[in-house]
Design a protein around this motif. Structure first.
Motif, short mmCIF file in Angstrom:
data_model
loop_
_atom_site.label_atom_id
_atom_site.label_comp_id
_atom_site.label_asym_id
_atom_site.label_seq_id
_atom_site.Cartn_x
_atom_site.Cartn_y
_atom_site.Cartn_z
N SER A 1 0.81 -1.22 0.00
CA SER A 1 0.00 0.00 0.00
C SER A 1 0.84 1.27 0.00
CB SER A 1 -0.94 0.00 1.20
OG SER A 1 -0.20 0.07 2.40
N ALA A 2 2.09 1.20 0.43
CA ALA A 2 2.87 2.43 0.58
C ALA A 2 4.18 2.44 -0.21
CB ALA A 2 3.16 2.66 2.05
N ASN A 3 4.42 1.41 -1.01
CA ASN A 3 5.65 1.36 -1.78
C ASN A 3 6.89 1.44 -0.90
OD1 ASN A 3 6.14 0.76 -4.36
ND2 ASN A 3 5.94 2.83 -5.16
N LEU A 4 6.88 0.74 0.23
CA LEU A 4 8.00 0.74 1.17
C LEU A 4 9.03 -0.31 0.78
CD1 LEU A 4 6.00 0.99 4.50
CD2 LEU A 4 7.24 2.81 3.37
N PRO A 5 10.27 -0.15 1.24
CA PRO A 5 11.28 -1.17 0.95
C PRO A 5 10.91 -2.49 1.62
CG PRO A 5 12.18 0.53 2.40
CD PRO A 5 10.80 0.96 2.01
N PRO A 6 11.31 -3.60 1.04
CA PRO A 6 10.90 -4.92 1.53
C PRO A 6 11.65 -5.36 2.80
CG PRO A 6 12.31 -5.16 -0.38
CD PRO A 6 12.11 -3.69 -0.17
N LEU A 7 11.23 -4.85 3.94
CA LEU A 7 11.83 -5.27 5.21
C LEU A 7 11.52 -6.73 5.51
CD1 LEU A 7 11.25 -2.25 7.61
CD2 LEU A 7 13.41 -3.05 6.67
N GLY A 8 10.44 -7.23 4.94
CA GLY A 8 10.05 -8.62 5.17
C GLY A 8 11.16 -9.58 4.81
N GLN A 9 11.82 -9.35 3.68
CA GLN A 9 12.92 -10.23 3.28
C GLN A 9 14.05 -10.16 4.28
OE1 GLN A 9 13.09 -12.51 0.63
NE2 GLN A 9 14.85 -13.14 1.86
N GLN A 10 14.33 -8.98 4.80
CA GLN A 10 15.41 -8.83 5.77
C GLN A 10 15.05 -9.51 7.11
OE1 GLN A 10 15.54 -4.56 5.33
NE2 GLN A 10 17.58 -4.73 4.39
N ILE A 11 13.78 -9.45 7.49
CA ILE A 11 13.34 -10.16 8.70
C ILE A 11 13.49 -11.67 8.49
CG2 ILE A 11 11.33 -10.72 10.15
CD1 ILE A 11 12.14 -7.93 10.75
N PHE A 12 13.07 -12.14 7.31
CA PHE A 12 13.22 -13.56 7.01
C PHE A 12 14.69 -13.97 7.00
CE2 PHE A 12 13.75 -17.12 4.06
CZ PHE A 12 12.98 -18.07 4.72
N ASP A 13 15.56 -13.15 6.42
CA ASP A 13 16.99 -13.44 6.42
C ASP A 13 17.53 -13.51 7.84
OD1 ASP A 13 16.87 -13.42 3.66
OD2 ASP A 13 17.80 -11.44 3.45
N ARG A 14 17.05 -12.63 8.71
CA ARG A 14 17.49 -12.64 10.12
C ARG A 14 17.01 -13.90 10.81
NH1 ARG A 14 19.67 -13.50 13.89
NH2 ARG A 14 19.95 -12.25 15.77
N PHE A 15 15.79 -14.33 10.51
CA PHE A 15 15.26 -15.60 11.03
C PHE A 15 16.17 -16.76 10.61
CE2 PHE A 15 12.75 -19.31 9.59
CZ PHE A 15 12.34 -19.80 10.82
N CYS A 16 16.54 -16.79 9.32
CA CYS A 16 17.41 -17.87 8.82
C CYS A 16 18.77 -17.84 9.50
CB CYS A 16 17.55 -17.78 7.31
SG CYS A 16 16.04 -18.18 6.42
N GLN A 17 19.31 -16.65 9.69
CA GLN A 17 20.60 -16.53 10.37
C GLN A 17 20.49 -17.04 11.81
OE1 GLN A 17 23.69 -15.56 9.05
NE2 GLN A 17 24.29 -16.51 10.97
N ASP A 18 19.40 -16.71 12.46
CA ASP A 18 19.16 -17.18 13.83
C ASP A 18 19.08 -18.71 13.88
OD1 ASP A 18 18.59 -17.05 16.61
OD2 ASP A 18 16.43 -17.00 16.21
#
Length: 184
Positions: free
Chosen positions: A65-82
């Motif tokens: 809805s707001a054309n924001l950068p995809p933080l979701g991918q970075q959260i998922f990457d952090r999950f994988c790193q964890d």
């Protein structure tokens, strides 16, 4: 201190903060005592996945809805790193970690797809069945799965009013759903 209305924390600080809040909520003792979630590595994994899915859904809605950068991918990457870090802390050898991470990815995507579909169900019965299978390991309804379904639906409602990209998320108090269905 002066608060700037359009200021946002740096991306890595935001990800660490949001992921830390996800893990802290997933570790809430009430899930294991009051909901009957198994207090095992798998049970804890399931609770982290559940919360990550909820936050990723909210981020997806916001970015659409707001054309924001995809933080979701970075959260998922952090999950994988964890998860990778946890395998190594548990003593899994370097050669076995990739295979373990493949199982984590399969489990995550499978659960995410089922939860995504089930969250559209108004009464939460599909979600409760999915949670009974994934979290409790049973094909039959159980009180903990119904409570967890109610919790997830309320968490989604609460997250709908928040912007995780601002570096903070609030989840409902899990104790609010314990007396609703009786004891485990």
């Amino acid at each position: 201190m002066i608060s700037f209305p359009f200021w946002r924390p740096s991306s890595s600080a935001t990800i660490e903060a949001v992921y830390g809040m996800i893990v802290a909520q997933a570790r809430s003792p009430e899930f294991y005592r009051g909901y009957g979630v198994p207090d095992t590595v798998t049970g804890r994994f399931d609770m982290i996945v559940l919360h990550v899915v909820l936050v990723l859904r909210r981020l997806r809605d916001l970015s659409a809805s707001a054309n924001l950068p995809p933080l979701g991918q970075q959260i998922f990457d952090r999950f994988c790193q964890d998860m990778d870090d946890n395998f190594r802390e548990m003593g899994v050898g370097d050669l076995a970690v990739p295979k373990g991470m493949q199982r984590v990815a399969e489990a995550f995507y499978g659960r995410a797809a089922v939860y995504e579909a089930a969250l559209g169900d108004d009464d939460g019965s599909e979600l409760a069945r999915a949670l009974a299978r994934n979290v409790y390991g049973t094909a039959e309804q159980c009180p903990g799965a119904k409570r967890l379904s109610d919790y997830m639906m309320e968490a989604e409602r609460e997250l709908a009013t928040q912007d995780p990209g601002a570096g903070q998320v609030r989840f409902p108090d899990p104790t609010a759903f314990i007396g609703v269905q009786g004891g485990v």
